[in-house]
Design a protein around this motif. Structure first.
Motif, PDB file in Angstrom:
ATOM      1  N   PHE A  40      39.030  38.893  27.472  1.00  0.00           N
ATOM      2  CA  PHE A  40      38.864  38.455  28.863  1.00  0.00           C
ATOM      3  C   PHE A  40      39.306  37.001  29.032  1.00  0.00           C
ATOM      4  CE2 PHE A  40      36.299  36.378  32.120  1.00  0.00           C
ATOM      5  CZ  PHE A  40      36.647  37.130  33.226  1.00  0.00           C
ATOM      6  N   LEU A  41      38.893  36.128  28.131  1.00  0.00           N
ATOM      7  CA  LEU A  41      39.264  34.713  28.226  1.00  0.00           C
ATOM      8  C   LEU A  41      40.771  34.507  28.103  1.00  0.00           C
ATOM      9  CD1 LEU A  41      36.419  33.028  26.147  1.00  0.00           C
ATOM     10  CD2 LEU A  41      36.730  32.968  28.625  1.00  0.00           C
ATOM     11  N   VAL A  42      41.397  35.276  27.226  1.00  0.00           N
ATOM     12  CA  VAL A  42      42.845  35.154  27.039  1.00  0.00           C
ATOM     13  C   VAL A  42      43.586  35.636  28.286  1.00  0.00           C
ATOM     14  CG1 VAL A  42      44.822  35.993  25.692  1.00  0.00           C
ATOM     15  CG2 VAL A  42      42.741  35.250  24.528  1.00  0.00           C
ATOM     16  N   VAL A  43      43.132  36.736  28.883  1.00  0.00           N
ATOM     17  CA  VAL A  43      43.766  37.230  30.110  1.00  0.00           C
ATOM     18  C   VAL A  43      43.626  36.199  31.225  1.00  0.00           C
ATOM     19  CG1 VAL A  43      43.617  38.976  31.936  1.00  0.00           C
ATOM     20  CG2 VAL A  43      43.572  39.684  29.546  1.00  0.00           C
ATOM     21  N   GLU A  44      42.423  35.647  31.385  1.00  0.00           N
ATOM     22  CA  GLU A  44      42.208  34.622  32.415  1.00  0.00           C
ATOM     23  C   GLU A  44      43.126  33.424  32.199  1.00  0.00           C
ATOM     24  OE1 GLU A  44      39.932  34.083  35.144  1.00  0.00           O
ATOM     25  OE2 GLU A  44      39.900  36.263  35.076  1.00  0.00           O
ATOM     26  N   GLU A  45      43.220  32.961  30.970  1.00  0.00           N
ATOM     27  CA  GLU A  45      44.081  31.823  30.644  1.00  0.00           C
ATOM     28  C   GLU A  45      45.539  32.135  30.969  1.00  0.00           C
ATOM     29  OE1 GLU A  45      45.318  28.116  29.135  1.00  0.00           O
ATOM     30  OE2 GLU A  45      43.282  28.798  29.520  1.00  0.00           O
ATOM     31  N   ALA A  46      45.995  33.315  30.572  1.00  0.00           N
ATOM     32  CA  ALA A  46      47.391  33.693  30.788  1.00  0.00           C
ATOM     33  C   ALA A  46      47.705  33.833  32.279  1.00  0.00           C
ATOM     34  CB  ALA A  46      47.701  34.993  30.058  1.00  0.00           C
ATOM     35  N   MET A  47      46.790  34.400  33.049  1.00  0.00           N
ATOM     36  CA  MET A  47      47.020  34.554  34.484  1.00  0.00           C
ATOM     37  C   MET A  47      47.121  33.202  35.174  1.00  0.00           C
ATOM     38  SD  MET A  47      44.811  37.833  35.790  1.00  0.00           S
ATOM     39  CE  MET A  47      43.237  37.106  35.409  1.00  0.00           C
ATOM     40  N   ASP A  48      46.332  32.245  34.727  1.00  0.00           N
ATOM     41  CA  ASP A  48      46.361  30.911  35.321  1.00  0.00           C
ATOM     42  C   ASP A  48      47.613  30.126  34.917  1.00  0.00           C
ATOM     43  OD1 ASP A  48      43.919  31.415  36.523  1.00  0.00           O
ATOM     44  OD2 ASP A  48      42.755  30.316  35.028  1.00  0.00           O
ATOM     45  N   LYS A  49      48.110  30.386  33.725  1.00  0.00           N
ATOM     46  CA  LYS A  49      49.185  29.570  33.158  1.00  0.00           C
ATOM     47  C   LYS A  49      50.592  30.089  33.467  1.00  0.00           C
ATOM     48  CE  LYS A  49      48.470  28.069  28.987  1.00  0.00           C
ATOM     49  NZ  LYS A  49      48.398  27.977  27.521  1.00  0.00           N
ATOM     50  N   TYR A  50      50.774  31.406  33.497  1.00  0.00           N
ATOM     51  CA  TYR A  50      52.117  31.981  33.577  1.00  0.00           C
ATOM     52  C   TYR A  50      52.335  32.731  34.890  1.00  0.00           C
ATOM     53  CZ  TYR A  50      51.855  30.974  28.610  1.00  0.00           C
ATOM     54  OH  TYR A  50      51.694  30.352  27.417  1.00  0.00           O
ATOM     55  N   ASP A  51      53.330  32.289  35.650  1.00  0.00           N
ATOM     56  CA  ASP A  51      53.633  32.927  36.933  1.00  0.00           C
ATOM     57  C   ASP A  51      54.021  34.400  36.760  1.00  0.00           C
ATOM     58  OD1 ASP A  51      53.087  30.711  38.465  1.00  0.00           O
ATOM     59  OD2 ASP A  51      55.162  29.988  38.418  1.00  0.00           O
ATOM     60  N   GLU A  52      54.664  34.747  35.644  1.00  0.00           N
ATOM     61  CA  GLU A  52      55.095  36.129  35.419  1.00  0.00           C
ATOM     62  C   GLU A  52      53.914  37.086  35.294  1.00  0.00           C
ATOM     63  OE1 GLU A  52      57.837  33.419  32.989  1.00  0.00           O
ATOM     64  OE2 GLU A  52      55.718  33.639  33.311  1.00  0.00           O
ATOM     65  N   LEU A  53      52.719  36.560  35.068  1.00  0.00           N
ATOM     66  CA  LEU A  53      51.544  37.415  34.882  1.00  0.00           C
ATOM     67  C   LEU A  53      50.639  37.446  36.107  1.00  0.00           C
ATOM     68  CD1 LEU A  53      50.693  36.539  31.183  1.00  0.00           C
ATOM     69  CD2 LEU A  53      52.149  38.346  32.073  1.00  0.00           C
ATOM     70  N   LYS A  54      51.110  36.916  37.217  1.00  0.00           N
ATOM     71  CA  LYS A  54      50.308  36.940  38.442  1.00  0.00           C
ATOM     72  C   LYS A  54      50.029  38.368  38.906  1.00  0.00           C
ATOM     73  CE  LYS A  54      50.338  32.430  39.133  1.00  0.00           C
ATOM     74  NZ  LYS A  54      49.254  31.631  38.722  1.00  0.00           N
ATOM     75  N   TRP A  55      50.880  39.326  38.510  1.00  0.00           N
ATOM     76  CA  TRP A  55      50.694  40.721  38.892  1.00  0.00           C
ATOM     77  C   TRP A  55      49.373  41.274  38.362  1.00  0.00           C
ATOM     78  CZ3 TRP A  55      50.138  44.304  35.031  1.00  0.00           C
ATOM     79  CH2 TRP A  55      50.590  43.942  33.749  1.00  0.00           C
ATOM     80  N   ILE A  56      48.874  40.708  37.283  1.00  0.00           N
ATOM     81  CA  ILE A  56      47.603  41.185  36.724  1.00  0.00           C
ATOM     82  C   ILE A  56      46.476  40.910  37.709  1.00  0.00           C
ATOM     83  CG2 ILE A  56      45.925  40.896  34.867  1.00  0.00           C
ATOM     84  CD1 ILE A  56      48.311  40.178  33.046  1.00  0.00           C
ATOM     85  N   ARG A  57      46.434  39.693  38.229  1.00  0.00           N
ATOM     86  CA  ARG A  57      45.378  39.342  39.195  1.00  0.00           C
ATOM     87  C   ARG A  57      45.502  40.207  40.446  1.00  0.00           C
ATOM     88  NH1 ARG A  57      42.097  35.393  38.674  1.00  0.00           N
ATOM     89  NH2 ARG A  57      43.467  34.011  37.513  1.00  0.00           N
ATOM     90  N   ALA A  58      46.706  40.464  40.880  1.00  0.00           N
ATOM     91  CA  ALA A  58      46.916  41.291  42.074  1.00  0.00           C
ATOM     92  C   ALA A  58      46.461  42.742  41.841  1.00  0.00           C
ATOM     93  CB  ALA A  58      48.386  41.267  42.479  1.00  0.00           C
ATOM     94  N   ALA A  59      46.488  43.196  40.589  1.00  0.00           N
ATOM     95  CA  ALA A  59      46.093  44.570  40.284  1.00  0.00           C
ATOM     96  C   ALA A  59      44.576  44.745  40.198  1.00  0.00           C
ATOM     97  CB  ALA A  59      46.730  45.006  38.962  1.00  0.00           C
ATOM     98  N   ILE A  60      43.847  43.633  40.129  1.00  0.00           N
ATOM     99  CA  ILE A  60      42.394  43.714  40.035  1.00  0.00           C
ATOM    100  C   ILE A  60      41.819  43.840  41.434  1.00  0.00           C
ATOM    101  CG2 ILE A  60      40.292  42.497  39.315  1.00  0.00           C
ATOM    102  CD1 ILE A  60      42.062  41.041  37.228  1.00  0.00           C
ATOM    103  N   PRO A  61      41.019  44.904  41.688  1.00  0.00           N
ATOM    104  CA  PRO A  61      40.454  45.082  43.026  1.00  0.00           C
ATOM    105  C   PRO A  61      39.521  43.927  43.388  1.00  0.00           C
ATOM    106  CG  PRO A  61      39.989  46.995  41.618  1.00  0.00           C
ATOM    107  CD  PRO A  61      40.634  45.954  40.774  1.00  0.00           C
ATOM    108  N   ALA A  62      39.545  43.579  44.647  1.00  0.00           N
ATOM    109  CA  ALA A  62      38.663  42.503  45.142  1.00  0.00           C
ATOM    110  C   ALA A  62      37.217  42.943  45.039  1.00  0.00           C
ATOM    111  CB  ALA A  62      39.013  42.170  46.582  1.00  0.00           C
ATOM    112  N   GLN A  63      36.360  42.019  44.623  1.00  0.00           N
ATOM    113  CA  GLN A  63      34.926  42.294  44.495  1.00  0.00           C
ATOM    114  C   GLN A  63      34.230  41.830  45.767  1.00  0.00           C
ATOM    115  OE1 GLN A  63      33.601  43.870  41.748  1.00  0.00           O
ATOM    116  NE2 GLN A  63      35.737  44.087  41.148  1.00  0.00           N
ATOM    117  N   ASP A  64      33.454  42.691  46.364  1.00  0.00           N
ATOM    118  CA  ASP A  64      32.716  42.307  47.586  1.00  0.00           C
ATOM    119  C   ASP A  64      31.340  41.827  47.252  1.00  0.00           C
ATOM    120  OD1 ASP A  64      34.820  42.976  49.254  1.00  0.00           O
ATOM    121  OD2 ASP A  64      34.220  45.079  49.304  1.00  0.00           O
TER     122      ASP A  64
END
Length: 100
Positions: free
Chosen positions: A76-100
């Motif tokens: 989980f920590l590595v995914v969070e770090e990668a999403m914050d650091k690399y623009d090519e991995l922004k699709w991962i955050r977009a694939a995660i459903p929004a939490q209400d």
């Protein structure tokens, strides 16, 4: 070096998280057709190799079960770090459903 607590009795250096996210990014961005499943399978293998290098025996199901919380927390920590650091991995955050 700053330590980050991942699980009970398991902390890692921020530099290790940076390195793992960089390695994962390097591998998956070189794959032309990458599925989310394959992306996470690759990261799981990188995490398991890191854990083995730290002395955690995960070669059988008993070992995997024993250290599952540590490995999944680190993943989980590595995914969070990668999403914050690399623009090519922004699709991962977009694939995660929004939490209400």
């Amino acid at each position: 070096m700053s330590k980050i607590k991942v699980a009970e009795n398991f902390s890692v250096d921020q530099s290790d998280i940076n390195h793992l996210s960089g390695r994962w990014h390097q591998v998956i961005t070189s794959i032309e057709y990458l599925s989310a499943k394959n992306s996470l399978t690759i990261l799981d293998s990188i995490i398991n190799s890191y854990m083995r290098g730290q002395g955690y025996k995960m070669g059988n199901w008993k070992g995997v079960e024993k250290h599952y919380g540590k490995a999944s927390g680190l993943l989980f920590l590595v995914v969070e770090e990668a999403m914050d650091k690399y623009d090519e991995l922004k699709w991962i955050r977009a694939a995660i459903p929004a939490q209400d």
